[in-house]
Design a protein around this motif. Structure first.
Motif, mmCIF file in Angstrom:
data_model
loop_
_atom_site.group_PDB
_atom_site.id
_atom_site.type_symbol
_atom_site.label_atom_id
_atom_site.label_comp_id
_atom_site.label_asym_id
_atom_site.label_seq_id
_atom_site.Cartn_x
_atom_site.Cartn_y
_atom_site.Cartn_z
ATOM 1 N N ALA A 29 -7.349 2.003 -14.995
ATOM 2 C CA ALA A 29 -7.090 1.070 -13.890
ATOM 3 C C ALA A 29 -6.146 1.692 -12.867
ATOM 4 C CB ALA A 29 -6.509 -0.233 -14.422
ATOM 5 N N ALA A 30 -5.120 2.400 -13.367
ATOM 6 C CA ALA A 30 -4.143 3.024 -12.470
ATOM 7 C C ALA A 30 -4.785 4.118 -11.630
ATOM 8 C CB ALA A 30 -2.982 3.591 -13.285
ATOM 9 N N THR A 31 -5.630 4.935 -12.261
ATOM 10 C CA THR A 31 -6.245 6.040 -11.526
ATOM 11 C C THR A 31 -7.268 5.562 -10.502
ATOM 12 O OG1 THR A 31 -7.832 6.312 -13.336
ATOM 13 C CG2 THR A 31 -5.891 7.710 -13.366
ATOM 14 N N THR A 32 -8.076 4.579 -10.866
ATOM 15 C CA THR A 32 -9.114 4.120 -9.937
ATOM 16 C C THR A 32 -8.511 3.370 -8.747
ATOM 17 O OG1 THR A 32 -9.458 2.176 -11.359
ATOM 18 C CG2 THR A 32 -10.947 4.026 -11.641
ATOM 19 N N THR A 33 -7.554 2.484 -9.012
ATOM 20 C CA THR A 33 -6.922 1.764 -7.894
ATOM 21 C C THR A 33 -6.079 2.711 -7.055
ATOM 22 O OG1 THR A 33 -5.071 1.096 -9.326
ATOM 23 C CG2 THR A 33 -6.886 -0.469 -9.052
ATOM 24 N N GLY A 34 -5.461 3.703 -7.704
ATOM 25 C CA GLY A 34 -4.671 4.675 -6.960
ATOM 26 C C GLY A 34 -5.529 5.505 -6.034
ATOM 27 N N LEU A 35 -6.681 5.946 -6.541
ATOM 28 C CA LEU A 35 -7.603 6.728 -5.722
ATOM 29 C C LEU A 35 -8.096 5.917 -4.529
ATOM 30 C CD1 LEU A 35 -9.308 9.248 -5.260
ATOM 31 C CD2 LEU A 35 -11.002 8.320 -6.856
ATOM 32 N N LEU A 36 -8.469 4.677 -4.780
ATOM 33 C CA LEU A 36 -8.965 3.815 -3.707
ATOM 34 C C LEU A 36 -7.866 3.558 -2.682
ATOM 35 C CD1 LEU A 36 -11.236 2.100 -2.553
ATOM 36 C CD2 LEU A 36 -10.480 0.209 -4.025
ATOM 37 N N CYS A 37 -6.649 3.342 -3.158
ATOM 38 C CA CYS A 37 -5.526 3.052 -2.270
ATOM 39 C C CYS A 37 -5.235 4.227 -1.332
ATOM 40 C CB CYS A 37 -4.293 2.729 -3.113
ATOM 41 S SG CYS A 37 -2.790 2.460 -2.153
ATOM 42 N N VAL A 38 -5.144 5.431 -1.893
ATOM 43 C CA VAL A 38 -4.838 6.611 -1.078
ATOM 44 C C VAL A 38 -5.964 6.900 -0.097
ATOM 45 C CG1 VAL A 38 -4.375 9.090 -1.145
ATOM 46 C CG2 VAL A 38 -3.359 7.590 -2.855
ATOM 47 N N TRP A 39 -7.208 6.721 -0.530
ATOM 48 C CA TRP A 39 -8.359 6.947 0.350
ATOM 49 C C TRP A 39 -8.326 5.985 1.542
ATOM 50 C CZ3 TRP A 39 -13.074 3.996 1.042
ATOM 51 C CH2 TRP A 39 -14.075 4.683 1.728
ATOM 52 N N LEU A 40 -8.030 4.713 1.275
ATOM 53 C CA LEU A 40 -7.953 3.727 2.352
ATOM 54 C C LEU A 40 -6.768 4.009 3.277
ATOM 55 C CD1 LEU A 40 -8.795 0.434 0.403
ATOM 56 C CD2 LEU A 40 -10.239 1.588 2.092
ATOM 57 N N THR A 41 -5.664 4.471 2.696
ATOM 58 C CA THR A 41 -4.490 4.794 3.506
ATOM 59 C C THR A 41 -4.794 5.931 4.470
ATOM 60 O OG1 THR A 41 -2.987 4.088 1.732
ATOM 61 C CG2 THR A 41 -2.085 5.515 3.439
ATOM 62 N N TRP A 47 -6.304 -2.670 3.952
ATOM 63 C CA TRP A 47 -6.563 -3.102 2.579
ATOM 64 C C TRP A 47 -5.933 -2.172 1.553
ATOM 65 C CZ3 TRP A 47 -8.045 -7.693 0.968
ATOM 66 C CH2 TRP A 47 -8.705 -8.530 1.874
ATOM 67 N N SER A 48 -5.408 -1.053 2.000
ATOM 68 C CA SER A 48 -4.725 -0.148 1.067
ATOM 69 C C SER A 48 -3.503 -0.810 0.446
ATOM 70 C CB SER A 48 -4.303 1.130 1.799
ATOM 71 O OG SER A 48 -3.356 0.841 2.811
ATOM 72 N N TRP A 49 -2.886 -1.737 1.170
ATOM 73 C CA TRP A 49 -1.632 -2.330 0.683
ATOM 74 C C TRP A 49 -1.824 -3.321 -0.459
ATOM 75 C CZ3 TRP A 49 2.075 0.652 1.567
ATOM 76 C CH2 TRP A 49 2.156 1.384 2.767
#
Length: 232
Positions: A29-41, A47-49
């Protein structure tokens, strides 16, 4: 569409590695949400926030389990700075989807360096003296550097990516040493996204014709300036 396809490929690669290394549910969960967050940022997507809030909660629990206490405490700062960044990116947008990117003020660099040195020494000493932290000073240094990077990111400052690149390089080594293979690979991807983010943000900054620096005092007699004000 091409960028979305790349993101899906990276996500699939992360899940495959997580499965092969028997990663825990929290690590996945940490890796997938982290990847999505950084990509959106990197794409300057607001929506990254909210995704970041979920991500830091997962990392908090995971770091507690492996006794990386500086990284665990770091998630509290990230949670607060994610809320702050969410608010900042939605203010003073000047007609855009998010707040325009600014550059750091020269006067801010020395205080940040002094904070990095002082916080690393103090935090590392506490971890070494009073906890069973695995690598206290390295953990504290990377954690403090991450706070600086997140603060600059939340304030929409271009140089945040330069700091994140340094954080990612150091983190790859630390997590590999701790046996967190999925997280180490995630930070390798973070490194690539951070480099792309720096290039993209810099290109957008120049295209928008931004001038001046962020975090500089507003010139007297010019109340409508978009360049001034501490943490504007």
């Amino acid at each position: 569409m091409k960028k979305t396809g790349t993101m899906l490929v990276l996500l699939a690669a992360m899940l495959t590695i997580a499965w092969l290394t028997s990663s825990s549910a929290f690590e996945i969960a940490a890796t997938t949400t982290g990847l999505l967050c950084v990509w959106l940022t990197a794409r300057e997507n607001i929506w990254s926030w909210p995704i970041s809030l979920v991500n830091v909660a997962c990392f908090f629990y995971m770091f507690w389990e492996v006794k990386l206490y500086a990284d665990m405490a770091l998630q509290v700062f990230f949670f607060l700075l994610s809320i702050y960044g969410w608010i900042v990116w939605l203010t003073k947008r000047e007609g855009a989807g998010v707040r325009p990117t600014r550059k750091i003020a020269p006067w801010l660099i020395l205080p940040l360096v002094l904070f990095l040195v002082g916080a690393t020494a103090g935090w590392g000493y506490v971890l070494h003296k009073y906890t069973d932290a695995s690598i206290p000073y390295a953990d504290a240094f990377i954690a403090t550097l991450s706070i600086i990077a997140q603060l600059l990111l939340s304030a929409k400052i271009l140089e945040n990516w330069t700091v994140w690149i340094a954080v990612d390089v150091l983190s790859i080594g630390m997590y590999a040493y701790k046996g967190l293979d999925t997280i180490a690979f995630l930070y390798l991807i973070y490194l690539g996204i951070a480099i792309a983010g720096l290039i993209t943000w810099k290109r957008n900054y120049r295209a928008a014709g931004q001038e001046g620096f962020c975090l500089t005092p507003e010139p007297a007699g010019n109340p409508h300036s978009t360049e001034g004000g501490a943490w504007k």
